[in-house]
Motif scaffolding. Sequence first.
Motif, PDB file in Angstrom:
ATOM      1  N   LEU A  45       0.825  -1.207   0.000  1.00 29.85           N
ATOM      2  CA  LEU A  45       0.000   0.000   0.000  1.00 29.85           C
ATOM      3  C   LEU A  45       0.862   1.261   0.000  1.00 29.85           C
ATOM      4  O   LEU A  45       0.434   2.293  -0.449  1.00 29.85           O
ATOM      5  CB  LEU A  45      -0.901   0.038   1.244  1.00 29.85           C
ATOM      6  CG  LEU A  45      -2.114  -0.846   1.246  1.00 29.85           C
ATOM      7  CD1 LEU A  45      -2.882  -0.676   2.548  1.00 29.85           C
ATOM      8  CD2 LEU A  45      -3.022  -0.555   0.068  1.00 29.85           C
ATOM      9  N   GLY A  46       2.040   1.167   0.563  1.00 24.85           N
ATOM     10  CA  GLY A  46       2.909   2.321   0.714  1.00 24.85           C
ATOM     11  C   GLY A  46       3.490   2.324   2.114  1.00 24.85           C
ATOM     12  O   GLY A  46       3.551   1.285   2.769  1.00 24.85           O
ATOM     13  N   THR A  47       3.897   3.496   2.569  1.00 26.76           N
ATOM     14  CA  THR A  47       4.503   3.577   3.895  1.00 26.76           C
ATOM     15  C   THR A  47       3.727   4.529   4.792  1.00 26.76           C
ATOM     16  O   THR A  47       3.048   5.431   4.315  1.00 26.76           O
ATOM     17  CB  THR A  47       5.964   4.065   3.817  1.00 26.76           C
ATOM     18  OG1 THR A  47       5.990   5.366   3.233  1.00 26.76           O
ATOM     19  CG2 THR A  47       6.826   3.109   3.016  1.00 26.76           C
ATOM     20  N   VAL A  48       3.823   4.277   6.090  1.00 27.36           N
ATOM     21  CA  VAL A  48       3.282   5.180   7.105  1.00 27.36           C
ATOM     22  C   VAL A  48       4.421   5.493   8.069  1.00 27.36           C
ATOM     23  O   VAL A  48       5.301   4.665   8.294  1.00 27.36           O
ATOM     24  CB  VAL A  48       2.082   4.580   7.874  1.00 27.36           C
ATOM     25  CG1 VAL A  48       0.906   4.340   6.958  1.00 27.36           C
ATOM     26  CG2 VAL A  48       2.450   3.302   8.591  1.00 27.36           C
ATOM     27  N   THR A  49       4.401   6.705   8.610  1.00 21.18           N
ATOM     28  CA  THR A  49       5.408   7.111   9.581  1.00 21.18           C
ATOM     29  C   THR A  49       4.721   7.437  10.888  1.00 21.18           C
ATOM     30  O   THR A  49       3.726   8.155  10.917  1.00 21.18           O
ATOM     31  CB  THR A  49       6.194   8.334   9.062  1.00 21.18           C
ATOM     32  OG1 THR A  49       6.817   7.974   7.825  1.00 21.18           O
ATOM     33  CG2 THR A  49       7.251   8.758  10.058  1.00 21.18           C
ATOM     34  N   ILE A  50       5.262   6.880  11.950  1.00 25.25           N
ATOM     35  CA  ILE A  50       4.718   7.115  13.281  1.00 25.25           C
ATOM     36  C   ILE A  50       5.775   7.840  14.101  1.00 25.25           C
ATOM     37  O   ILE A  50       6.932   7.414  14.148  1.00 25.25           O
ATOM     38  CB  ILE A  50       4.308   5.798  13.961  1.00 25.25           C
ATOM     39  CG1 ILE A  50       3.194   5.143  13.150  1.00 25.25           C
ATOM     40  CG2 ILE A  50       3.882   6.040  15.397  1.00 25.25           C
ATOM     41  CD1 ILE A  50       2.724   3.826  13.688  1.00 25.25           C
ATOM     42  N   GLU A  51       5.360   8.949  14.709  1.00 23.97           N
ATOM     43  CA  GLU A  51       6.253   9.714  15.570  1.00 23.97           C
ATOM     44  C   GLU A  51       5.781   9.573  17.005  1.00 23.97           C
ATOM     45  O   GLU A  51       4.623   9.810  17.313  1.00 23.97           O
ATOM     46  CB  GLU A  51       6.245  11.184  15.172  1.00 23.97           C
ATOM     47  CG  GLU A  51       6.831  11.439  13.805  1.00 23.97           C
ATOM     48  CD  GLU A  51       6.875  12.912  13.463  1.00 23.97           C
ATOM     49  OE1 GLU A  51       6.872  13.755  14.379  1.00 23.97           O
ATOM     50  OE2 GLU A  51       6.909  13.212  12.264  1.00 23.97           O
ATOM     51  N   ARG A  52       6.707   9.184  17.851  1.00 29.37           N
ATOM     52  CA  ARG A  52       6.432   9.090  19.292  1.00 29.37           C
ATOM     53  C   ARG A  52       7.608   9.744  20.001  1.00 29.37           C
ATOM     54  O   ARG A  52       8.684   9.158  20.076  1.00 29.37           O
ATOM     55  CB  ARG A  52       6.253   7.648  19.726  1.00 29.37           C
ATOM     56  CG  ARG A  52       4.967   7.054  19.143  1.00 29.37           C
ATOM     57  CD  ARG A  52       4.565   5.764  19.851  1.00 29.37           C
ATOM     58  NE  ARG A  52       3.267   5.330  19.388  1.00 29.37           N
ATOM     59  CZ  ARG A  52       3.072   4.447  18.419  1.00 29.37           C
ATOM     60  NH1 ARG A  52       4.084   3.901  17.818  1.00 29.37           N
ATOM     61  NH2 ARG A  52       1.849   4.104  18.072  1.00 29.37           N
ATOM     62  N   GLY A  53       7.396  10.966  20.469  1.00 25.91           N
ATOM     63  CA  GLY A  53       8.483  11.716  21.091  1.00 25.91           C
ATOM     64  C   GLY A  53       9.547  12.011  20.051  1.00 25.91           C
ATOM     65  O   GLY A  53       9.260  12.497  18.965  1.00 25.91           O
ATOM     66  N   ALA A  54      10.792  11.677  20.359  1.00 25.57           N
ATOM     67  CA  ALA A  54      11.898  11.915  19.437  1.00 25.57           C
ATOM     68  C   ALA A  54      12.070  10.777  18.441  1.00 25.57           C
ATOM     69  O   ALA A  54      12.899  10.853  17.542  1.00 25.57           O
ATOM     70  CB  ALA A  54      13.185  12.114  20.218  1.00 25.57           C
ATOM     71  N   THR A  55      11.291   9.712  18.582  1.00 26.19           N
ATOM     72  CA  THR A  55      11.423   8.549  17.712  1.00 26.19           C
ATOM     73  C   THR A  55      10.477   8.659  16.524  1.00 26.19           C
ATOM     74  O   THR A  55       9.288   8.920  16.688  1.00 26.19           O
ATOM     75  CB  THR A  55      11.119   7.255  18.493  1.00 26.19           C
ATOM     76  OG1 THR A  55      11.964   7.192  19.626  1.00 26.19           O
ATOM     77  CG2 THR A  55      11.318   6.032  17.629  1.00 26.19           C
TER      78      THR A  55
END
Length: 124
Positions: A45-55
């Motif tokens: 499907l593609g990519t997703v980016t998850i941000e949690r704090g500095a990660t």
Amino acid sequence: MKESHEAATTRLGPAGINPDTLAYQQLQGWNCALCGRPLGPDRPLGTVTIERGATRTTYEVRACAPSCAETSTGPAAETEWREAIEHAAGCPACRTPGAGCETGERLLHTYEEAARQARSGEGI
């Protein structure tokens, strides 16, 4: 600056997927990012980016091939399935066990009826 951080964390992924709603198995590519079932034949499907704090982590998500609805009912119920899944992905009540959602239940019932008709040959 706070606004841009919030926008980055709530940006929808491919097919309108909210990355924050995906389970671990979906992020790892073991389960379909749309329906949540274990994958057999699949498609990217593609990519997703998850941000949690500095990660910040980017995952490649996959879906059933040719599509979730077609694997069990043929193309006849695909529209109803997609509507139910898209609603559930964005609805807090649908994602909360035991909460219940009238709209989600109605969409699921509509899909189930279309799938029944497709399997029996009535929808063809």
